[in-house]
Design a protein around this motif. Structure first.
Motif, PDB file in Angstrom:
ATOM      1  N   GLY A  53       0.635   4.372  -7.875  1.00 32.72           N
ATOM      2  CA  GLY A  53      -0.620   3.819  -8.391  1.00 32.72           C
ATOM      3  C   GLY A  53      -1.022   4.331  -9.761  1.00 32.72           C
ATOM      4  N   ARG A  62       0.829  -1.214   0.000  1.00 27.85           N
ATOM      5  CA  ARG A  62       0.000   0.000   0.000  1.00 27.85           C
ATOM      6  C   ARG A  62       0.860   1.259   0.000  1.00 27.85           C
ATOM      7  NH1 ARG A  62      -5.261  -1.267   3.933  1.00 27.85           N
ATOM      8  NH2 ARG A  62      -6.108  -2.961   2.622  1.00 27.85           N
ATOM      9  N   ARG A  91      -1.542   8.496   0.738  1.00 29.47           N
ATOM     10  CA  ARG A  91      -0.811   9.741   0.501  1.00 29.47           C
ATOM     11  C   ARG A  91      -1.142  10.783   1.573  1.00 29.47           C
ATOM     12  NH1 ARG A  91      -1.976   8.748  -5.054  1.00 29.47           N
ATOM     13  NH2 ARG A  91      -3.771  10.162  -4.934  1.00 29.47           N
ATOM     14  N   ARG A 138      -0.554  -0.252 -11.534  1.00 30.92           N
ATOM     15  CA  ARG A 138      -2.017  -0.271 -11.489  1.00 30.92           C
ATOM     16  C   ARG A 138      -2.568  -1.617 -11.965  1.00 30.92           C
ATOM     17  NH1 ARG A 138      -5.568   3.852  -9.753  1.00 30.92           N
ATOM     18  NH2 ARG A 138      -7.673   3.203 -10.289  1.00 30.92           N
ATOM     19  N   CYS A 150      -5.194   4.729  -2.460  1.00 34.27           N
ATOM     20  CA  CYS A 150      -4.040   5.570  -2.784  1.00 34.27           C
ATOM     21  C   CYS A 150      -4.158   6.937  -2.129  1.00 34.27           C
ATOM     22  CB  CYS A 150      -3.903   5.732  -4.296  1.00 34.27           C
ATOM     23  SG  CYS A 150      -3.443   4.238  -5.185  1.00 34.27           S
ATOM     24  N   GLU A 151      -5.352   7.512  -2.191  1.00 34.50           N
ATOM     25  CA  GLU A 151      -5.559   8.838  -1.611  1.00 34.50           C
ATOM     26  C   GLU A 151      -5.360   8.835  -0.101  1.00 34.50           C
ATOM     27  OE1 GLU A 151      -9.478   9.765  -2.889  1.00 34.50           O
ATOM     28  OE2 GLU A 151      -8.913   9.965  -5.008  1.00 34.50           O
ATOM     29  N   LEU A 189       1.913   1.632  -3.509  1.00 35.16           N
ATOM     30  CA  LEU A 189       0.761   1.953  -4.340  1.00 35.16           C
ATOM     31  C   LEU A 189       0.331   3.406  -4.180  1.00 35.16           C
ATOM     32  CD1 LEU A 189      -1.303   0.675  -6.309  1.00 35.16           C
ATOM     33  CD2 LEU A 189      -2.738   0.189  -4.314  1.00 35.16           C
ATOM     34  N   GLY A 190       0.464   3.936  -2.969  1.00 32.55           N
ATOM     35  CA  GLY A 190       0.044   5.303  -2.727  1.00 32.55           C
ATOM     36  C   GLY A 190       0.692   6.305  -3.663  1.00 32.55           C
ATOM     37  N   TRP A 191       1.957   6.047  -4.032  1.00 33.82           N
ATOM     38  CA  TRP A 191       2.671   7.009  -4.874  1.00 33.82           C
ATOM     39  C   TRP A 191       2.975   6.485  -6.275  1.00 33.82           C
ATOM     40  CZ3 TRP A 191       3.050   7.002   0.357  1.00 33.82           C
ATOM     41  CH2 TRP A 191       2.858   8.225   1.001  1.00 33.82           C
TER      42      TRP A 191
END
Length: 295
Positions: free
Chosen positions: A183, A176, A221, A189, A217-218, A179-181
């Motif tokens: 994605g 995760r 972050r 993806r 992702c949001e 993926l946060g940055w």
């Protein structure tokens, strides 16, 4: 005979120091005063150079003087010395100052040594010893987040991950955090969407019903890190934080984990705060935030 090293840049003497002309002082105090002047002058010169870097490598004299808290006249004198050493150059049209060829060479050499594994290793050891938790470093491989360094305390917990293990993007704290940055990258993806398509009900329930990947992702972050409780491995909780390079790109992720119940993955808890600080320190060594840019 061995060659003598080249002299240091001849920065102007600090206005705060300096003896009155013609004063007769003993030779030893005079030498000590001269050394102090040279050290203070070098410190001011480096402050000007670092200030230019923090302003993006380009700035007017007025902006640079305001940034370092010195008068424009004083900063101009130091810039003249830095220009002579090719550490700074000036555009004849705009009169703005830029980092010069010598500064760029130094930066390139530093970036070549900015190895995430080497820089994160002391942080992993410190986290293991100070918090007595299992922690590891992972990088993004072809198949997903891959563990490249693993540290265990004296009483390790039983987990079925080791160096070389590939972790899921959606269900692990490590994944995760990547993926946060990352994605928005097509390859990353696609891996996440494949995991979601194969997920069972328990795993799907840990994500939002609408736009699950995007919302994940949001949230990561916004928090600056990722954490899970019993999501990837039953009975195991984990928290992970990214390491950024000079361009703001995630180069690696540091993760700490422990048995759920005895391990608190809260970002504001002791482990979370220590982990995030370790990741932030390693990111600074990778060049992140040098000129105020990056994620």
């Amino acid at each position: 005979m061995p060659r003598r090293p080249p002299p240091l840049p001849d920065f102007p003497a600090s206005e705060a120091d300096g003896a009155t002309a013609g004063s007769a002082e003993p030779e030893a105090p005079a030498r000590a005063r001269e050394r102090r002047q040279r050290v203070q002058s070098a410190e001011t010169g480096m402050a000007v150079l670092k200030g230019l870097a923090r302003l993006g490598g380009r700035a007017s004299l007025t902006a640079l003087a305001a940034h370092v808290g010195e008068s424009p006249a004083k900063v101009h004198r130091y810039l003249a010395s830095l220009v002579e050493e090719e550490l700074v150059t000036q555009d004849s049209g705009s009169q703005h100052y830029f980092l010069g060829a010598a500064a760029i060479q130094i930066g390139v050499a530093a970036m070549r040594q900015a190895d995430p594994l080497r820089l994160a290793e002391p942080a992993l050891v410190h986290l293991r010893e100070s918090l007595e938790v299992t922690c590891f470093l992972a990088v993004m491989g072809n198949k997903g987040p891959t563990i490249v360094r693993f540290e265990e305390p004296g009483l390790p917990i039983t987990v079925n991950v080791r160096v070389g293990s590939v972790l899921p993007l959606l269900w692990s704290a490590t994944g995760r955090a990547f993926l946060g940055w990352l994605g928005d990258e097509a390859r990353v993806r696609a891996l996440a969407e494949a995991e979601l398509a194969q997920a069972d009900g328990r795993h799907r329930a840990s994500l939002a019903a609408e736009r699950p990947i995007a919302q994940l992702c949001e949230s990561v972050r916004a928090a600056g890190c990722a954490w899970v409780r019993d999501t990837n491995l039953p009975g195991i909780s984990a928290i992970a934080a990214p390491l950024f390079d000079h361009a703001g790109r995630v180069r690696a992720v540091i993760t700490a984990l422990g048995a759920t119940g005895g391990f608190d993955p809260d970002p504001e808890g002791p482990v979370g705060l220590a982990l995030r600080e370790a990741a932030s320190a390693a990111s600074r060594h990778l060049g992140h935030g040098v000129h105020g840019g990056g994620a």
